[in-house]
Design a protein around this motif. Structure first.
Motif, mmCIF file in Angstrom:
data_model
loop_
_atom_site.group_PDB
_atom_site.id
_atom_site.type_symbol
_atom_site.label_atom_id
_atom_site.label_comp_id
_atom_site.label_asym_id
_atom_site.label_seq_id
_atom_site.Cartn_x
_atom_site.Cartn_y
_atom_site.Cartn_z
ATOM 1 N N VAL A 4 -0.550 -7.564 11.332
ATOM 2 C CA VAL A 4 -0.648 -7.546 9.848
ATOM 3 C C VAL A 4 0.577 -7.086 9.185
ATOM 4 O O VAL A 4 1.255 -5.951 9.575
ATOM 5 C CB VAL A 4 -1.928 -7.047 9.326
ATOM 6 N N ILE A 5 0.761 -7.540 8.036
ATOM 7 C CA ILE A 5 1.904 -6.634 7.067
ATOM 8 C C ILE A 5 0.991 -6.028 6.040
ATOM 9 O O ILE A 5 0.145 -6.652 5.275
ATOM 10 C CB ILE A 5 2.912 -7.621 6.550
ATOM 11 N N ILE A 6 1.300 -4.779 5.872
ATOM 12 C CA ILE A 6 0.465 -4.035 4.622
ATOM 13 C C ILE A 6 1.656 -3.426 3.870
ATOM 14 O O ILE A 6 2.487 -2.591 4.218
ATOM 15 C CB ILE A 6 -0.397 -2.570 5.453
ATOM 16 N N PHE A 7 1.564 -3.724 2.751
ATOM 17 C CA PHE A 7 2.238 -3.037 1.587
ATOM 18 C C PHE A 7 1.617 -1.909 1.032
ATOM 19 O O PHE A 7 0.293 -1.873 0.630
ATOM 20 C CB PHE A 7 2.536 -4.051 0.440
ATOM 21 N N GLY A 8 2.107 -0.615 1.366
ATOM 22 C CA GLY A 8 1.271 0.386 1.001
ATOM 23 C C GLY A 8 1.940 1.550 0.220
ATOM 24 O O GLY A 8 2.175 1.271 -0.921
ATOM 25 N N GLY A 9 1.828 2.789 0.700
ATOM 26 C CA GLY A 9 2.360 3.835 -0.078
ATOM 27 C C GLY A 9 1.425 4.631 -0.859
ATOM 28 O O GLY A 9 1.550 5.127 -1.717
ATOM 29 N N SER A 27 0.453 -3.025 12.643
ATOM 30 C CA SER A 27 0.859 -3.424 11.285
ATOM 31 C C SER A 27 2.289 -2.969 11.016
ATOM 32 O O SER A 27 2.750 -2.039 11.940
ATOM 33 C CB SER A 27 -0.055 -2.746 10.583
ATOM 34 N N VAL A 28 2.905 -3.717 10.265
ATOM 35 C CA VAL A 28 4.269 -3.332 9.740
ATOM 36 C C VAL A 28 3.963 -2.785 8.361
ATOM 37 O O VAL A 28 3.496 -3.489 7.381
ATOM 38 C CB VAL A 28 5.290 -4.614 9.569
ATOM 39 N N TYR A 29 3.946 -1.515 8.132
ATOM 40 C CA TYR A 29 3.595 -0.903 6.882
ATOM 41 C C TYR A 29 4.771 -0.470 6.073
ATOM 42 O O TYR A 29 5.536 0.105 6.435
ATOM 43 C CB TYR A 29 3.171 0.449 7.442
ATOM 44 N N CYS A 30 4.929 -1.305 5.031
ATOM 45 C CA CYS A 30 5.776 -1.373 3.990
ATOM 46 C C CYS A 30 5.762 -0.142 2.935
ATOM 47 O O CYS A 30 4.807 -0.409 2.204
ATOM 48 C CB CYS A 30 6.197 -2.795 3.479
ATOM 49 N N VAL A 31 6.914 0.703 2.742
ATOM 50 C CA VAL A 31 6.357 1.634 1.636
ATOM 51 C C VAL A 31 7.875 1.612 0.955
ATOM 52 O O VAL A 31 8.909 1.359 1.633
ATOM 53 C CB VAL A 31 6.276 3.137 1.913
#
Length: 680
Positions: A4-9, A27-31
């Motif tokens: 999954v791709i998670i837009f986080g921070g 997951s590809v965790y985007c910050v």
């Protein structure tokens, strides 16, 4: 691999990525910044992408990763990013998309004023005098700082990133106006910030539970200053809670959550602090005091609750069997928000305390989350009062311990160590210690110094006692004892006492070399339960008991004259962990605790019956049998062959000892002894 791709921070993004990783979902965790990934747990299932993206770059990332789902877990106020994500999703192929909506707090908002925009809030601040404690982050700082009259009064708390500090500086804030710290912040910490900065108003965003919203509002209410809150932007897309989002992703992959995948803290209703209360109010630490001030519920012994003047509910419970059900009942009744509880323990939570077991019990309750704060032990306090160190002393507690267990241990420690500290249950234990010292002090020359601290920090009394006064001690309250031995005896760590050390009369006794070898073959361990069957003079039982006070020994003998001799030798060595059992084996073994080690020096012709009883215990038992007669040797070999015991070892020992013959020494042979060792 599922991905999954998670837009986080955010806290939600981090917890979600870590939870899915435990389920082996990548997951590809985007910050946006390096700071956003610092709190993330390292995992082979999490790939971090750092940097801001517009919708074209996001769509390109989608094509490269080809995710099974896309999740927006960005901050509620990150409107620009949310718009870019929606545009990227629109430009990409149909894929499940979830937006995480932050849980709301349940807190007293009566002292709060809400604003629909940052600009409205800034305008309102013009009418407030005094310092402004600003916790809205660095992004909206320019709106507040454009008005010089407001800027000069701002104390800004921001995350400790280079970007945040740079923005503060670009907007004209001085170093003395910037607090760069990583949260979360408790209500107590927030209150300290407000008081230190002399703030007249607290400003924050409606960030929800994960932002520590409640802790800030509670602190402002206690500081009796208003809170200005900028409302959360209205969600344009249907959202889900963190828990719901996690479940939907797992359902997508047909996975049932494991224990490790459960989201920590999501279901917590009461945060329980197990706090060391020291010896009372005069000795508690600042963090325990703060926990008490913030608590909604306080539990502890009645003597600890007296004098706590807070609005919290008090419960006079100090046992886990009462505390756990009460807290679970309270947690079940909480419909919104969370509460805090403090359970008070006397002294330190890590020293002879019930805190460890209670935490284990609380950790099994899904609505409760426990943590521990230390306290000051009465031993630390007494050591300070009398000017002694305790790092080189033996530390024991008799509080709540059966006398038959602590007396042998304490006797051994006093005998072989220069310094011993003891926490007691009260005057009865102090008098028992006096009896121990009286029995040990046989040389006639005083060698023990005794100091007793009673009710430390509360009408305390520290006294130096003689052995006689210790034996007649009668002070009310809790007492801690310090014993100094000016002539500690070196402890022998091996068996092998001389035969001359024992009273024996005409009762048969295993000779010292045979006794030492037999005990070594038993390989006795700490906390062992040993039988000495056919104990004779009790020499084997005594030597087993001397190995360690944690070893419990049962000397079994049926001959009256031998029993008298065994007791005489037990008393001679002052052993409390060796017990005489007058009777014949195996009948007399029925009521004894299950053994770990058994020495058989005489079986009265009932060896097989004895082994039958021992074999009923469902655990390994090390057995050593000695024999000097051909008949018993035949019986031993017969049972070994019949039952096919493990680890069988058989030796015959013939000892010759030097004996004076005029000017010479001649070797005089003793009867050979047959020693059989095996494990049942």
């Amino acid at each position: 691999m599922k991905k999954v791709i998670i837009f986080g921070g955010t806290t939600e993004g981090r917890i979600l990525a870590e939870s899915l990783a435990h389920e082996q979902i990548g997951s590809v965790y985007c910050v946006a910044t390096e700071y956003g990934k610092q709190q993330l747990e390292s995992s082979e299932y999490i790939q971090v992408r750092c940097g801001r993206m517009d919708f074209k770059e996001m769509a390109k990332l989608f094509s490269e990763v080809n995710p099974d789902a896309i999740i927006d877990a960005t901050h509620p106020f990150a409107e620009v990013v949310k718009q870019e994500i929606e545009s990227a999703i629109f430009a990409y192929k149909d894929v499940p998309f979830f937006r995480v909506v932050r849980d709301e707090e349940n807190v007293d908002y009566s002292n709060c004023t809400f604003f629909d925009s940052t600009e409205e809030c800034a305008d309102a601040l013009e009418k407030i005098n005094g310092k402004i404690f600003l916790t809205t982050g660095s992004k909206e700082l320019a709106v507040f700082c454009k008005n010089e009259a407001i800027r000069e009064r701002i104390i800004a708390r921001v995350i400790p990133s280079e970007e945040s500090i740079r923005i503060c500086s670009e907007n004209g804030l001085k170093g003395s106006q910037i607090i760069a710290m990583q949260g979360p912040f408790s209500a107590g910490m927030n209150l300290s910030f407000l008081r230190e900065s002399e703030a007249k108003v607290l400003v924050m965003k409606e960030g929800g539970k994960a932002s520590g919203e409640a802790a800030r509002i509670v602190a402002a209410n206690k500081a009796q200053i208003p809170t200005y809150i900028i409302r959360r932007p209205e969600e344009k897309v249907k959202g889900y809670s963190l828990f719901e989002t996690r479940d939907k992703v797992l359902q997508l992959f047909g996975i049932e959550a494991t224990e490790y995948g459960v989201l920590e803290g999501v279901d917590t209703k009461i945060y329980v602090t197990l706090a060391g209360f020291g010896m009372g109010f005069g000795s508690i630490t600042a963090e325990v005091e703060q926990a008490i001030l913030e608590a909604d519920y306080i539990l502890g012994a009645p003597r600890m609750l007296v004098g706590i003047e807070t609005d919290s509910k008090k419960f006079p419970y100090y046992l886990a069997k009462d505390i756990v059900p009460k807290l679970s009942e309270l947690a079940t009744d909480i419909k919104f928000g969370t509460k805090k509880a403090v359970v008070l323990f006397s002294g330190d939570t890590g020293f002879y305390s019930g805190a460890k077991k209670l935490k284990e019990a609380l950790d099994k309750e899904p609505l409760l989350k426990a943590s521990i704060l230390p306290g000051i032990s009465s031993i630390s306090a007494l050591a300070a009062r009398i000017g002694e160190s305790w790092q080189d002393a033996k530390l024991l507690s008799t509080h709540g311990v059966e006398e038959q267990l602590w007396m042998p241990l304490l006797t051994e420690q006093i005998k072989h160590n220069e310094k011993v500290f003891v926490i007691t249950s009260g005057s009865k234990d102090v008098r028992a210690i006096g009896e121990i010292l009286k029995n040990l002090d046989t040389a006639g020359t005083p060698r023990f110094s005794i100091l007793v601290g009673t009710n430390l920090y509360a009408d305390e009394k520290v006294q130096r006692l003689s052995i006689d006064k210790c034996g007649n001690f009668n002070e009310d309250g809790l007492s801690t004892v310090f014993i100094k031995n000016t002539k500690p005896e070196a402890k022998v760590l091996t068996p092998g006492l001389s035969d001359l050390a024992f009273d024996r009369d005409k009762v048969p006794m295993s000779k010292e070399e045979i006794r030492a070898l037999s005990i070594c073959k038993l390989q006795i361990t700490k906390n062992a339960v040993c039988y000495d069957i056919g104990s004779g003079s009790g020499s084997v039982a005594v030597e087993m008991g001397l190995l360690d006070s944690s070893v419990q020994v049962y000397a079994v003998e049926f001959k009256p004259e031998a029993c008298q001799l065994i007791q005489k030798n037990i008393d001679k060595f002052g052993l409390k962990n060796v017990h005489l059992i007058s009777g014949i084996a195996p009948d007399s073994l029925q009521d004894l605790p299950a053994p770990t080690h058994v020495f058989i020096g005489g079986s009265g012709g009932r060896l097989e019956d004895i082994l039958h009883v021992l074999m009923k215990y469902e655990k390994p038992i090390k057995v050593v049998i000695n024999s000097v007669t051909i008949e018993t040797i035949a019986e031993i070999n017969s049972v070994i062959k019949k039952y096919n015991f493990n680890d069988v070892d058989v030796v015959q020992i013939a000892v010759s000892k030097a004996k004076k013959a005029g000017d010479y020494n001649i070797l005089q042979g003793q009867n050979p002894v047959y020693i059989a060792t095996f494990t049942l």
